[in-house]
Design a protein around this motif. Structure first.
Motif, PDB file in Angstrom:
ATOM      1  N   TYR A  58      -8.966   7.816  -3.774  1.00 33.49           N
ATOM      2  CA  TYR A  58      -9.418   7.805  -2.377  1.00 33.49           C
ATOM      3  C   TYR A  58      -9.708   9.222  -1.892  1.00 33.49           C
ATOM      4  O   TYR A  58     -10.625   9.439  -1.089  1.00 33.49           O
ATOM      5  CB  TYR A  58      -8.412   7.071  -1.479  1.00 33.49           C
ATOM      6  CG  TYR A  58      -8.613   5.577  -1.593  1.00 33.49           C
ATOM      7  CD1 TYR A  58      -9.676   4.955  -0.935  1.00 33.49           C
ATOM      8  CD2 TYR A  58      -7.797   4.803  -2.405  1.00 33.49           C
ATOM      9  CE1 TYR A  58      -9.905   3.591  -1.079  1.00 33.49           C
ATOM     10  CE2 TYR A  58      -8.017   3.448  -2.552  1.00 33.49           C
ATOM     11  CZ  TYR A  58      -9.074   2.844  -1.887  1.00 33.49           C
ATOM     12  OH  TYR A  58      -9.313   1.510  -2.026  1.00 33.49           O
ATOM     13  N   ASN A 116      -4.045   4.768   5.025  1.00 31.93           N
ATOM     14  CA  ASN A 116      -3.509   3.480   4.603  1.00 31.93           C
ATOM     15  C   ASN A 116      -4.604   2.933   3.687  1.00 31.93           C
ATOM     16  O   ASN A 116      -5.502   2.230   4.123  1.00 31.93           O
ATOM     17  CB  ASN A 116      -3.306   2.634   5.866  1.00 31.93           C
ATOM     18  CG  ASN A 116      -2.843   1.226   5.598  1.00 31.93           C
ATOM     19  OD1 ASN A 116      -2.910   0.748   4.469  1.00 31.93           O
ATOM     20  ND2 ASN A 116      -2.411   0.539   6.645  1.00 31.93           N
ATOM     21  N   ALA A 117      -4.576   3.377   2.428  1.00 32.00           N
ATOM     22  CA  ALA A 117      -5.742   3.190   1.564  1.00 32.00           C
ATOM     23  C   ALA A 117      -5.361   2.534   0.245  1.00 32.00           C
ATOM     24  O   ALA A 117      -4.474   3.016  -0.464  1.00 32.00           O
ATOM     25  CB  ALA A 117      -6.389   4.547   1.291  1.00 32.00           C
ATOM     26  N   GLY A 118      -6.016   1.457  -0.053  1.00 30.00           N
ATOM     27  CA  GLY A 118      -5.832   0.802  -1.349  1.00 30.00           C
ATOM     28  C   GLY A 118      -4.718  -0.233  -1.312  1.00 30.00           C
ATOM     29  O   GLY A 118      -3.724  -0.072  -0.597  1.00 30.00           O
ATOM     30  N   HIS A 119      -4.897  -1.295  -2.062  1.00 32.43           N
ATOM     31  CA  HIS A 119      -3.902  -2.377  -2.082  1.00 32.43           C
ATOM     32  C   HIS A 119      -3.285  -2.518  -3.465  1.00 32.43           C
ATOM     33  O   HIS A 119      -3.996  -2.435  -4.468  1.00 32.43           O
ATOM     34  CB  HIS A 119      -4.555  -3.697  -1.665  1.00 32.43           C
ATOM     35  CG  HIS A 119      -4.894  -3.720  -0.210  1.00 32.43           C
ATOM     36  ND1 HIS A 119      -6.136  -3.380   0.270  1.00 32.43           N
ATOM     37  CD2 HIS A 119      -4.131  -4.014   0.875  1.00 32.43           C
ATOM     38  CE1 HIS A 119      -6.124  -3.463   1.593  1.00 32.43           C
ATOM     39  NE2 HIS A 119      -4.925  -3.842   1.990  1.00 32.43           N
ATOM     40  N   CYS A 123       1.065   4.755   1.243  1.00 34.88           N
ATOM     41  CA  CYS A 123       0.312   5.556   2.229  1.00 34.88           C
ATOM     42  C   CYS A 123       0.370   7.042   1.891  1.00 34.88           C
ATOM     43  O   CYS A 123       1.217   7.479   1.113  1.00 34.88           O
ATOM     44  CB  CYS A 123       0.875   5.298   3.631  1.00 34.88           C
ATOM     45  SG  CYS A 123       0.611   3.597   4.158  1.00 34.88           S
ATOM     46  N   GLY A 175     -10.382  -2.213   4.008  1.00 34.33           N
ATOM     47  CA  GLY A 175      -9.901  -0.858   4.254  1.00 34.33           C
ATOM     48  C   GLY A 175     -10.794   0.084   3.480  1.00 34.33           C
ATOM     49  O   GLY A 175     -11.911  -0.280   3.153  1.00 34.33           O
ATOM     50  N   PRO A 176     -10.415   1.279   3.161  1.00 33.82           N
ATOM     51  CA  PRO A 176      -9.194   1.970   3.588  1.00 33.82           C
ATOM     52  C   PRO A 176      -9.292   2.417   5.052  1.00 33.82           C
ATOM     53  O   PRO A 176     -10.375   2.399   5.621  1.00 33.82           O
ATOM     54  CB  PRO A 176      -9.207   3.199   2.670  1.00 33.82           C
ATOM     55  CG  PRO A 176     -10.671   3.459   2.455  1.00 33.82           C
ATOM     56  CD  PRO A 176     -11.314   2.120   2.400  1.00 33.82           C
ATOM     57  N   THR A 197       0.863  -1.193   0.000  1.00 24.56           N
ATOM     58  CA  THR A 197       0.000   0.000   0.000  1.00 24.56           C
ATOM     59  C   THR A 197       0.892   1.232   0.000  1.00 24.56           C
ATOM     60  O   THR A 197       1.862   1.281   0.770  1.00 24.56           O
ATOM     61  CB  THR A 197      -0.888   0.050   1.267  1.00 24.56           C
ATOM     62  OG1 THR A 197      -1.769  -1.076   1.253  1.00 24.56           O
ATOM     63  CG2 THR A 197      -1.721   1.329   1.331  1.00 24.56           C
TER      64      THR A 197
END
Ligand SMILES: Cc1cc2nc3c(=O)[nH]c(=O)nc-3n(C[C@H](O)[C@H](O)[C@H](O)COP(=O)(O)OP(=O)(O)OC[C@H]3O[C@@H](n4cnc5c(N)ncnc54)[C@H](O)[C@@H]3O)c2cc1C
Length: 472
Positions: free
Chosen positions: A292, A263-266, A199, A249-250, A197
């Motif tokens: 995001y 801490n968003a998205g993989h 950040c 998440g996020p 991720t």
């Protein structure tokens, strides 16, 4: 690929007692704790600050250091968290009880505070730090298990740096691998790699209007921020907000004032040991951060005026390469809440293995693991010394994410407080090794545990052992 033979004379530095590669939570703790014990330490860091993922990676929140009853993580890490609070680098809502006794309490901080404190600590302890310096090779002999020196590169060119002892705290086991120590790689020795991720930092958040769930013992992170509300995430996925629909998440944490860290998205199938994969991942991460931003502003009350400040300069890597150590910590140890005579730390964090893809099936597997693989209040497992020693090596240790553990338990102990405990342990072990002649792979662990206790580590085991716990 064709090969090219490079031969050149390079300057040789003075000899150090200890060279630490990588200045994240593991490496910074190793260098500072060793130097405080009086040895000459050189810390080589590829970026322009210490802190690793906590600063360059913008992961601005420490995982829990207590088990809901006791403070498990003492020593250097506890000192650092207290100083971040006392120096005003934490949101005002966070008081010491939060990290000292909370169960599943994450502790947020400002990354500039972490950078500054680690600068001050290294200077006060007399650690020589070289920023923008990358360890690129090693002079080592796997047959004898000894490292003679590392080759580093920075603006001054190449340098050969000899030392008595070495710590690999690169996260990716870069130095151990260059030395020829046996390692495991995610995706090569396992069939899957946990996603990364990238950040971010956000500003302009009206936290008073954000619906934070507080005082829910089963909630994770909630008391310091919010997970993207599930119904809103579903809605945004349906409306096509995201290049890559992702139900997990996020998370957005309070960083102070109007600031938040996301801490968003993989980034699925990210291979941190492949430069193209890392490069593509950074570009995708930056694109996703804008998606995001739009999601939070449009969908989440309190974020209407939010601005996206920046993404991190280090990719958030959860899994890459780790050593085959004298001991491999397993999920059976974790579930048995096993204590070890040679444990150098105790930990309570749940097994945090993110979904391997954005499929429904993987998301369900993630939720199931999350619920099943966790320890209750007042429970913990031990982290034994042997997971920090590449098997058979005499003057090489690792600290942090590249420790020797199986995939599942690695999901618990790959985080910053555990990395810092490991760092303090190997910095202390290196000093013991230099002073007594005991090799890393045959260190008197009773003596090590006593030294760590004196330095504030919480190690309540009644029985000590001179011999480390080893895998069969
Ligand atoms: C997205 C994400 C979210 C996370 N969330 C949390 C959280 O909420 N709380 C928590 O506690 N942990 C969290 N973690 C885990 C944690 O941040 C890391 O696992 C932890 O920082 C590992 O510490 P480390 O010292 O092993 O390595 P790192 O923090 O990765 O530091 C390694 C350092 O080594 C340097 N380096 C690398 N190679 C070289 C080289 N060849 N020469 C010189 N220097 C080198 C790097 O620049 C870096 O500074 C998260 C991780 C990710 C990816």
């Amino acid at each position: 690929m064709q090969s090219y033979k490079l031969e050149r004379e390079i300057p040789v530095d003075r000899e150090y007692d200890l060279v630490v590669a990588g200045g994240g939570p593991g490496g910074a703790a190793a260098a500072i704790c060793a130097a405080r014990l009086g040895i000459r330490v050189l810390l080589l860091e590829a970026m322009g600050c210490l802190g690793g993922m906590g600063t360059s990676g913008l992961v601005c929140v420490f995982d829990p250091i207590a088990d809901g009853v006791r403070t498990l993580v003492g020593g250097f890490m506890l000192e650092l968290i207290g100083a971040l609070h006392d120096r005003g680098f934490m949101p005002e809502s966070i008081t010491p009880d939060h990290w000292l006794y909370g169960y599943h309490n994450w502790t947020p901080f400002h990354p500039e505070g972490l950078k500054l404190l680690l600068d001050e600590y290294t200077q006060a302890a007399g650690v020589e730090v070289r920023f923008f310096t990358r360890v690129i090779d090693a002079d080592a002999d796997p047959k004898t298990g000894r490292v003679r020196g590392v080759i580093a590169h920075n603006i001054e060119g190449y340098r050969y740096i000899p030392a008595k002892t070495f710590v690999d705290a690169t996260g990716d086991a870069v130095l151990a691998d260059l030395c020829g120590a046996q390692c495991r790689e995610a995706g090569r020795d396992t069939d899957k790699i946990m996603p990364g991720t990238l950040c971010s930092i956000f500003a302009g958040i009206d936290w008073d209007r954000v619906d934070i769930v507080r005082d829910d013992p089963d909630a994770i992170h909630y008391n310091i921020g919010i997970p993207g509300p599930a119904d809103k995430v579903e809605e945004a996925i349906r409306e096509g907000y995201f290049t890559q629909p992702d139900r997990q998440g996020p998370y957005m944490h309070i960083m102070g004032g109007t600031l938040g860290s996301a801490n968003a998205g993989h980034i699925y199938n990210l291979n941190a040991l492949n430069c193209k994969s890392l490069t593509d991942g950074m570009m995708l991460g930056r694109k996703m951060a804008q998606e995001y931003k739009r999601f939070y502003k449009d969908k989440v009350p309190g974020f209407e005026a939010a601005e996206h400040v920046c993404t991190a300069s280090l990719m958030g890597v959860r899994e890459s390469r780790r050593i085959v150590g004298e001991y491999e910590l397993t999920i059976d140890d974790y579930m048995a809440r096993r204590q070890f005579p040679d444990q150098i730390g105790l930990f309570n964090k749940f097994v945090d293995i993110h979904a391997y893809s954005n499929s429904e099936e993987e998301y369900r597997a993630f939720c199931e693991r999350n619920a099943r693989l966790r320890l209750g209040r007042g429970e913990c497992h031990g982290i034994p010394y042997g997971i920090l020693v590449p098997r058979g090596w005499e003057n090489l240790w690792v600290a942090g994410r590249c420790n020797s553990s199986d995939v599942l338990v690695h999901g618990s102990i790959r985080v910053m407080p555990a990395a810092a405990m490991m760092g303090q342990a190997v910095g202390t072990a290196a000093v013991q090794s230099i002073r007594t002649g005991q090799p890393a792979c045959d260190l008197d662990t009773a003596q090590l545990v006593e030294s760590l206790r004196q330095a504030g580590a919480y190690l309540p085991q009644n029985e000590l052992s001179r011999e480390m716990t080893r895998s069969k």
